[in-house]
Write a protein that holds these residues in place. Structure first.
Motif, PDB file in Angstrom:
ATOM      1  N   CYS A   1      45.625  38.652  47.225  1.00 51.00           N
ATOM      2  CA  CYS A   1      44.514  37.570  47.410  1.00 51.00           C
ATOM      3  C   CYS A   1      43.217  38.451  48.050  1.00 51.00           C
TER       4      CYS A   1
ATOM      5  N   CYS B   1      40.321  36.901  49.058  1.00 48.99           N
ATOM      6  CA  CYS B   1      39.084  35.889  49.239  1.00 48.99           C
ATOM      7  C   CYS B   1      38.961  35.420  50.552  1.00 48.99           C
TER       8      CYS B   1
ATOM      9  N   GLU C   1      37.031  41.312  41.914  1.00 53.90           N
ATOM     10  CA  GLU C   1      35.603  41.838  41.799  1.00 53.90           C
ATOM     11  C   GLU C   1      35.616  42.759  40.502  1.00 53.90           C
TER      12      GLU C   1
ATOM     13  N   PHE D   1      36.760  33.856  40.611  1.00 52.85           N
ATOM     14  CA  PHE D   1      37.984  33.167  41.467  1.00 52.85           C
ATOM     15  C   PHE D   1      38.742  32.321  40.507  1.00 52.85           C
TER      16      PHE D   1
ATOM     17  N   TYR E   1      27.542  36.035  46.208  1.00 49.49           N
ATOM     18  CA  TYR E   1      28.734  36.165  46.834  1.00 49.49           C
ATOM     19  C   TYR E   1      28.696  37.357  47.929  1.00 49.49           C
TER      20      TYR E   1
ATOM     21  N   LEU F   1      32.311  38.541  40.650  1.00 50.77           N
ATOM     22  CA  LEU F   1      33.657  37.966  41.550  1.00 50.77           C
ATOM     23  C   LEU F   1      34.247  36.639  40.672  1.00 50.77           C
TER      24      LEU F   1
ATOM     25  N   CYS G   1      41.386  36.404  43.840  1.00 49.42           N
ATOM     26  CA  CYS G   1      40.049  36.776  43.480  1.00 49.42           C
ATOM     27  C   CYS G   1      40.332  38.233  42.882  1.00 49.42           C
TER      28      CYS G   1
END
Length: 991
Positions: free
Chosen positions: A876, A878, A916, A923, A988, A921, A914
């Protein structure tokens, strides 16, 4: 007759009540379905008289159903049954072929009574239309196959339909007749007793009459025409046309009239011939084809010894056997060829010429022959003497060194001497077969020589002329030609002429001329000024030199060349002249200025060599004028300086580049905007500007000017893209991560001649304006949806309530009172839910988007619901990610997690991550629930879908769309749901 109705509505309760209401009518039988797809399937296997459909339905709405019916060619009238205030829907429905549009409203009983009325009218119209189609088909069958030419005309007498027999009769294709004005085809008629002629105020001839028609191929045909007006009341709406072929009848009438005419003129013609014969000084007779003498004059009586008492006589009885054979041969040729024939007979030393003239001008007098006879003994003797003279002339002509010819009146060459046969390359045998003089004339001289020969035959002896002629081998050669007329007894019988071949003379002249022309063309058309200098004076100058200096050649030749040199360049020119005279190998080019007659200064670049001119050393100077180039270079420097000064005062960041792509102007505003001074960027390539603006090399607006086919970056919104202007918007991301919108405009730079010398681009920050526009767009979308919810969904529920109340109050019960009351309660609850959701939806976009920590926000929402949330620390990413979103992002996460809890069959578990990518991005939210079937992955985000209100996931997509985010479901059915939220670049950042 019972009317069969197919009723379509996605509200099952409303569909059921409407069906019951319609089936109460004695002449209506109604069947209902709850979707457009079911309606299409039912229409495939059953026949209905009419279709009634709601407008707003999930999947396929009423308008889409109309389109599909039209595509499948289903012949059925359609009534669109929907709420009020949708006039634009009604217009589109009528355009798609709907029969009626009925609005839902209050009271419900009245609206359904109106629906029943429109059903009956629509079915009655459709049945009437089908009967008219059947009637028209029967008429067209008769119209097409009748053996009369038939056509229908409009009120202006233009043909709108014609059968095949009429096209064949008139000799036209149907496409040529349709839309043709009828009187233009038949503007010449024949007198006829077939019917009374009438003409209306437009000059159109009606009634029955006969006419003679000329077909396109030139042939004529006789026709009988009957043209009748078609009346609607007292007004003519068109014309009916019938045409029959009366060609056979017309020809019989023509033959009869010709026979009557022949009988009347025979006597008159015969009397005329007798009068002519009596007036002749020579022997004259009128004979039939058998040689019987029908009439003779006094000369014929004396010559042949015929008396008036001889009775029926035959000409050949008065002739010798040899004369009979000669004359009969002349008769045969005259009758066969239809032309006069002359024959000669002899009696001792006497010679007689007989002329046989067959009569052919009148059909009524064919079969008659007029015969003339005259004594030509004296003429014959003269002709013999003339032939002897001609023979002596030809013997003389055979030895002439020129081409001698004679031409007959018919244009054939009667004679060509040996020299002429050699020149024209023909033989005596060729001439004996008959060669026309035009065979030796090229096309470009044909008309001229035809007139020349024609005037010679008129006695106008021509002057010698120079022309071009052809040999038998088709070789063209130049020649002199002259002709004179040859007369015999005062009449011109032929012309004689002489031809002189000029080939060798012209060849020598051409060679000399070409040599002179080469040198003259070289000098006169040279693009440089050419001057010969000797002993420091000008000895020769070409026309361009005189033109540029504005002196005549006489004014320049013999003058010192230093007289015309700019004072500052005289020493330079003199030193180069001396050095070139002393050193033949010296050829260095240089620039100098000279002054014209009016004081104008010209810059030239000179290239010179040493030559010998009239036995003495000299220089040949070739000067190329470059004044405009020098001036243009100076003007360009001055223009760039002025342009830089002007652009420095512009309020927008602006830069300019030259044709090589180098930055030549960088104003003060763009220095502040991109934090780069002019000294740092001027002279650099425009790619450096792109790097400053976008951080990477990518096309600028000035690049789009140079190449319209260039790939345009995705973040460009082009408003105008032409050869001389580009206007566009572009979104970039600031260093701190916030989006920034720029407006740009680029145009070419031109010099005074209109030539492109570079390009200029201006930039303006329009971020605030863009934000306002996006907010306005979002508000409009919310208003439209809010209106749709309150008007359609709530009105449908109210209709159910009113129908239930109406059934209770009138006693028309098909269910129990308790069931009706239950339906009223359910509809009331749904109305309350719609109002609550609409209030939630109107809060979307009220507050300005802010930067929210995506992971923390999701965990805060999920903690309030009964579920387990996990995030692998190793995968993760994020934790420090912030997204630019509407404050209602919490509502997004709540609806997604709430759906997981609602449909879970075990303890709900949720995991997030997340990732990229180049697109932004992603999610991802994953659960352990039953998942979404493949066919419903996109439908779950549409309004009204699902077992609840059908607005939960629809609101999720709307909230995310405010800041450009997207959502999709990518899970495997049976293994859990997987929602991916795509956040675009600039929306973002990592903190």
């Amino acid at each position: 007759m019972v009317i069969s109705v197919l009723y379509v509505d996605d509200e099952e309760a409303l569909c059921d009540l409407a069906t019951r209401f319609l089936n109460k009518e004695p002449d209506i039988s109604c069947v209902s379905v709850t979707s457009a797809k079911k309606a299409l399937k039912s229409l495939q296997f059953e026949q209905y008289d009419i279709l009634v459909t709601d407008y707003q339905m999930p999947g396929m709405d009423g308008l889409c159903l109309l389109k599909e019916i039209s595509i499948r060619n289903i012949d059925i009238p359609v009534i669109l049954f929907t709420g009020r205030g949708r006039e634009e829907v009604a217009i589109e429905a009528f355009n798609l072929g709907a029969t009626f549009y009925v609005q839902k409203g209050d009271p419900v009983t009245v609206q359904f009574q109106e629906l029943v009325h429109k059903i009956r009218i629509g079915v009655d119209r459709n049945r009437t239309r089908k009967k008219l189609i059947e009637s028209e088909q029967r008429f067209r069958s008769f119209f097409t196959h009748t053996l009369l030419g038939s056509a229908i005309l409009d009120a202006d007498a233009r043909i709108i339909e014609a059968n095949d027999y009429l096209c064949c009769l008139l000799g036209y294709e149907k496409t040529d007749l349709v839309n043709t004005y009828w009187p233009d085809l038949f503007n010449k008629g024949m007198d006829s007793d077939a019917g009374e002629e009438k003409r209306n105020f437009k000059g159109i001839r009606t009634g029955q009459y006969d006419t003679l028609h000329q077909k396109p191929d030139g042939t004529y045909i006789a026709l009988r025409i009957a043209l009748s007006p078609i009346l609607e009341g007292t007004k003519i709406s068109g014309y009916s046309l019938l045409i029959s072929d009366i060609n056979a009848e017309f020809k019989l009438k023509e033959q009869y009239e010709e026979l009557v005419e022949s009988r009347a003129i025979v006597t008159e013609h015969e009397n005329s011939i007798r009068t002519v014969l009596n007036a002749l000084d020579d022997c004259g007779l009128l004979l039939d084809l058998s040689g019987n003498i029908l009439y003779f004059n006094t000369k014929a009586a004396d010559f042949l010894g015929i008396s008036n008492d001889s009775g029926d006589t035959v000409l050949f009885d008065y002739l010798s056997e040899s004369d009979q054979k000669i004359l009969k041969k002349g008769f045969s040729l005259a009758l066969h060829l239809g032309e006069d024939q002359s024959v000669i007979t002899a009696k001792g030393n006497q010679r007689y010429e007989w002329t046989v003239h067959p009569i052919k001008e009148r059909k009524s007098f064919e079969g008659r022959i007029v015969l003339f006879c005259r004594d030509i003994t004296e003429i014959h003797e003269i002709m013999e003497e003339l032939e002897i003279s001609r023979e002596r002339y030809r013997q003389f002509a055979e030895f002439l060194p020129q081409s001698l010819f004679e031409i007959n009146r018919d244009g054939t060459i009667a004679y060509l001497n040996p020299h002429g046969r050699t020149v024209f390359q023909v033989t005596h045998a060729d001439l004996s077969q008959g060669i026309h003089y035009e065979q030796f004339i090229p096309e470009q001289y044909r008309e001229f020589l035809q007139n020349y020969v024609y005037e010679s035959f008129l006695g106008k002896d021509g002057e010698p002329v120079e022309v071009q002629l052809l040999r038998a081998t088709q070789e063209i050669f130049p020649a002199f030609i002259q002709t004179i007329s040859i007369r015999e007894k005062g009449d011109i019988t032929r012309i004689r002429g002489i031809v002189i071949d000029l080939t060798e003379i012209r060849r020598e002249e051409q060679a000399r001329h070409e040599l002179e022309e080469k040198y003259r063309t070289l000098i006169e058309n040279a693009r440089e000024i050419i001057i010969v200098s000797q002993d420091e004076t000008i000895q020769f100058v070409n026309p361009l030199g005189a033109l540029v200096t504005k002196y005549s050649p006489d004014e320049l030749i013999g003058k010192p060349f230093s007289q015309f040199i700019h004072p500052e360049d005289k020493q330079l020119v003199y030193e180069n002249y001396v050095r070139r005279i002393d050193d033949p190998t010296y050829q260095e080019d240089y620039l100098f200025r000279f002054i014209d007659r009016e004081g104008g200064i010209h810059w030239v670049k000179t290239h010179a060599i040493r030559i010998v001119w009239e036995g003495k050393p000299a220089t040949l100077n070739m000067l190329s004028e470059i004044t405009e180039l020098i001036q243009a270079q100076e003007a360009l420097k001055e223009s760039e300086s002025r342009l830089s000064s002007v652009l420095n005062f512009l309020p927008d960041p602006t830069f300019a580049v030259n044709k090589n792509g180098e930055v030549i102007v960088w104003n003060q505003i763009i220095e502040k905007f991109l934090h780069t001074t002019g000294s740092q960027i001027l002279g650099h390539h425009k790619n450096e500007v792109a790097r400053l603006l976008y951080g990477v090399h990518r096309p600028l607006l000035v690049d789009l000017l140079e190449n319209e086919g260039i790939d345009i970056p995705d973040n460009y919104q082009i408003h105008r893209h032409e050869k001389d202007m580009v206007i566009a918007d572009v979104m970039i991301v600031k260093p701190e991560g916030a989006p920034q919108y720029l407006w740009g405009k680029a145009r070419p730079l031109y010099n005074q001649k209109g030539e492109v010398i570079g390009a200029i681009e201006s930039i303006r920050d329009i971020t605030d304006r863009k934000m306002i526009e996006e907010n306005l767009t979002m508000v409009n979308q919310k208003l439209n949806l809010f209106s749709s919810i309150t008007r359609h969904d709530i009105r449908n529920q109210l209709s159910l309530i009113f129908l239930a109340i109406d059934n209770i109050s009138t006693g028309s019960l098909t269910l129990s009172n308790q069931d009706y009351i239950k339906k009223i309660e359910e509809s009331s609850v749904r109305i309350q839910n719609f109002i609550d959701l609409a209030r939630e939806y109107q809060e979307i976009g009220v507050s300005r988007p802010v930067w929210n920590p995506v992971l923390q926000t999701f965990f805060d929402v999920a903690s309030s619901l009964n579920c387990v949330v996990s995030c692998d620390p190793g995968t993760c990413k994020c934790k420090n990610v912030y997204v630019y979103s509407d404050p209602l992002i919490k509502k997004v996460f709540f609806n997604i997690v709430d759906n997981t809890v609602k449909y879970a069959t075990r303890t709900p578990e949720i995991s997030v991550k997340c990732q990229e990518t180049v697109d932004g991005l992603i999610f991802t939210i994953m659960d352990n629930g039953p998942g979404i079937p493949e066919g419903e992955k996109e439908l779950i985000f549409t309004k009204g879908y699902g077992s609840g209100t059908g607005l939960g996931l629809f609101l999720v997509r709307e909230i995310l769309g405010i800041t450009g985010m997207q959502i999709r479901e990518t899970g495997l059915y049976g293994k859990g749901a997987r929602f991916e939220i795509l956040i675009p670049p600039g929306k973002y950042l990592h903190r």
